[in-house]
Design a protein around this motif. Structure first.
Motif, PDB file in Angstrom:
ATOM      1  N   ALA A  95      33.197 125.712  28.564  1.00  0.00           N
ATOM      2  CA  ALA A  95      32.799 125.832  29.971  1.00  0.00           C
ATOM      3  C   ALA A  95      31.277 125.841  30.028  1.00  0.00           C
ATOM      4  O   ALA A  95      30.620 126.671  29.397  1.00  0.00           O
ATOM      5  N   ARG A  96      30.722 124.885  30.783  1.00  0.00           N
ATOM      6  CA  ARG A  96      29.266 124.790  30.878  1.00  0.00           C
ATOM      7  C   ARG A  96      28.882 124.210  32.225  1.00  0.00           C
ATOM      8  O   ARG A  96      29.355 123.144  32.617  1.00  0.00           O
ATOM      9  N   ARG A  97      28.035 124.938  32.927  1.00  0.00           N
ATOM     10  CA  ARG A  97      27.506 124.489  34.214  1.00  0.00           C
ATOM     11  C   ARG A  97      28.613 124.080  35.187  1.00  0.00           C
ATOM     12  O   ARG A  97      28.561 123.041  35.835  1.00  0.00           O
ATOM     13  N   GLY A  98      29.627 124.910  35.233  1.00  0.00           N
ATOM     14  CA  GLY A  98      30.700 124.671  36.178  1.00  0.00           C
ATOM     15  C   GLY A  98      31.704 123.627  35.757  1.00  0.00           C
ATOM     16  O   GLY A  98      32.646 123.343  36.500  1.00  0.00           O
ATOM     17  N   GLN A  99      31.541 123.037  34.579  1.00  0.00           N
ATOM     18  CA  GLN A  99      32.472 122.036  34.095  1.00  0.00           C
ATOM     19  C   GLN A  99      33.210 122.566  32.868  1.00  0.00           C
ATOM     20  O   GLN A  99      32.622 123.251  32.024  1.00  0.00           O
ATOM     21  N   VAL A 100      34.480 122.257  32.793  1.00  0.00           N
ATOM     22  CA  VAL A 100      35.312 122.712  31.684  1.00  0.00           C
ATOM     23  C   VAL A 100      35.853 121.492  30.946  1.00  0.00           C
ATOM     24  O   VAL A 100      36.326 120.533  31.561  1.00  0.00           O
ATOM     25  N   SER A 101      35.756 121.525  29.622  1.00  0.00           N
ATOM     26  CA  SER A 101      36.281 120.438  28.821  1.00  0.00           C
ATOM     27  C   SER A 101      37.089 121.014  27.667  1.00  0.00           C
ATOM     28  O   SER A 101      36.923 122.183  27.289  1.00  0.00           O
ATOM     29  N   ILE A 102      37.984 120.213  27.124  1.00  0.00           N
ATOM     30  CA  ILE A 102      38.820 120.617  25.999  1.00  0.00           C
ATOM     31  C   ILE A 102      38.409 119.803  24.779  1.00  0.00           C
ATOM     32  O   ILE A 102      38.361 118.567  24.836  1.00  0.00           O
ATOM     33  N   GLU A 103      38.119 120.483  23.696  1.00  0.00           N
ATOM     34  CA  GLU A 103      37.786 119.809  22.440  1.00  0.00           C
ATOM     35  C   GLU A 103      38.946 119.978  21.465  1.00  0.00           C
ATOM     36  O   GLU A 103      39.466 121.078  21.280  1.00  0.00           O
TER      37      GLU A 103
END
Length: 273
Positions: A95-103
């Motif tokens: 989660a970074r700067r309001g964005q969420v990603s899956i690695e």
């Protein structure tokens, strides 16, 4: 086991047939392995993004020398017969700067086969190989059975390589962090008395007698790499992306199945009311 089959698909296997970590590194495509190490691990070092091209070339050469040292390290196969490296798949949420990603991560994990239990990592970031010299860690067995393609197998081996080379003390003031990739002094090829191993002496190969006569050392190495699923196809990066998409699809299918189960549970409760 036929030589055209993957070692990992054999219905039965002896301990002698299971390759060591050093055996597996010997069968790797060098550039592919080091590229995986750089993309998955080195690029996350503090200061890597701001490093000059010269600094990155130095870091790449250092990784190459570390790999050479591993291949030349004197290893006693029997010392690591009880410990085995397996692939482990994990998903990490960022989660970074309001964005969420899956690695998606496919990494190396060590299992103590004699105890029948997965070795637990100690608190504080200790890596799964423990504080052991390369001469011991490289004798650990490797078993890459599972739904893995060539790219994912290299991801596992890149993880193992990084664990064996990377130390993470806090960089001193003014350092970029690129200098913290180091090799074990005990296993360096320049160490007095170090014994060089033949680069293609993969003693695990069970089908060696039925192999066609190799035209060259490189041909024999390619055959053995193919038997371990480490022969690199031309479109490795595209294949890796396709595998990621497929895994996300599988996660979405699981979510859909959970959704349908919840609907069915409610329908069952409504009928029972």
């Amino acid at each position: 086991m036929l030589c055209s089959d993957l070692l990992w698909d054999a219905q039965s296997v002896s301990r002698k047939q299971v390759p060591t970590l050093q055996d597996t590194f010997l069968c790797c495509d060098r550039e592919t392995l080091l590229s995986m190490v750089e993309q998955g691990y080195a690029c996350r070092l503090p200061g890597w993004g701001q490093a000059t091209p010269q600094q990155r070339r130095v870091a790449r050469k250092r990784m190459g020398r570390a790999l050479d040292a591993m291949l030349d390290c004197a290893v006693k196969r029997k010392s690591g017969k009880a410990l085995c490296v397996f692939p482990e798949e994990r998903f990490v949420v960022h989660a970074r700067r309001g964005q969420v990603s899956i690695e998606r991560l496919v990494q190396a994990r060590v299992v103590d086969l004699s105890a029948g239990a997965v070795r637990q990592e100690a608190a504080g970031g200790a890596h799964p190989f423990g504080c052991v010299p390369w001469s011991q860690a490289l004798s650990y067995r490797v078993w890459l059975e599972g739904p893995w393609d060539c790219c994912e197998r290299y991801m596992v081996l890149a993880s193992a390589f990084w664990h064996l080379t990377h130390q993470a003390p806090a960089p001193r003031q003014g350092e970029s962090g690129l200098g913290i990739l180091s090799t074990s002094s005990e296993s360096a090829s320049s160490k007095a008395g170090a014994k060089s191993l033949p680069r293609c002496d993969c003693s695990f190969a069970s089908c060696e007698e039925s192999l066609p006569s190799a035209d060259s050392v490189s041909r024999l190495a390619a055959v053995r790499a193919a038997s371990m699923g480490l022969y690199v196809p031309d479109a490795l990066e595209e294949a890796c992306q396709e595998r990621l998409i497929a895994r996300v699809d599988a996660l979405n299918q699981t979510c859909e199945g959970d959704f349908l189960n919840r609907v069915e549970r409610l329908m069952g409760r409504l009928q029972a009311a």
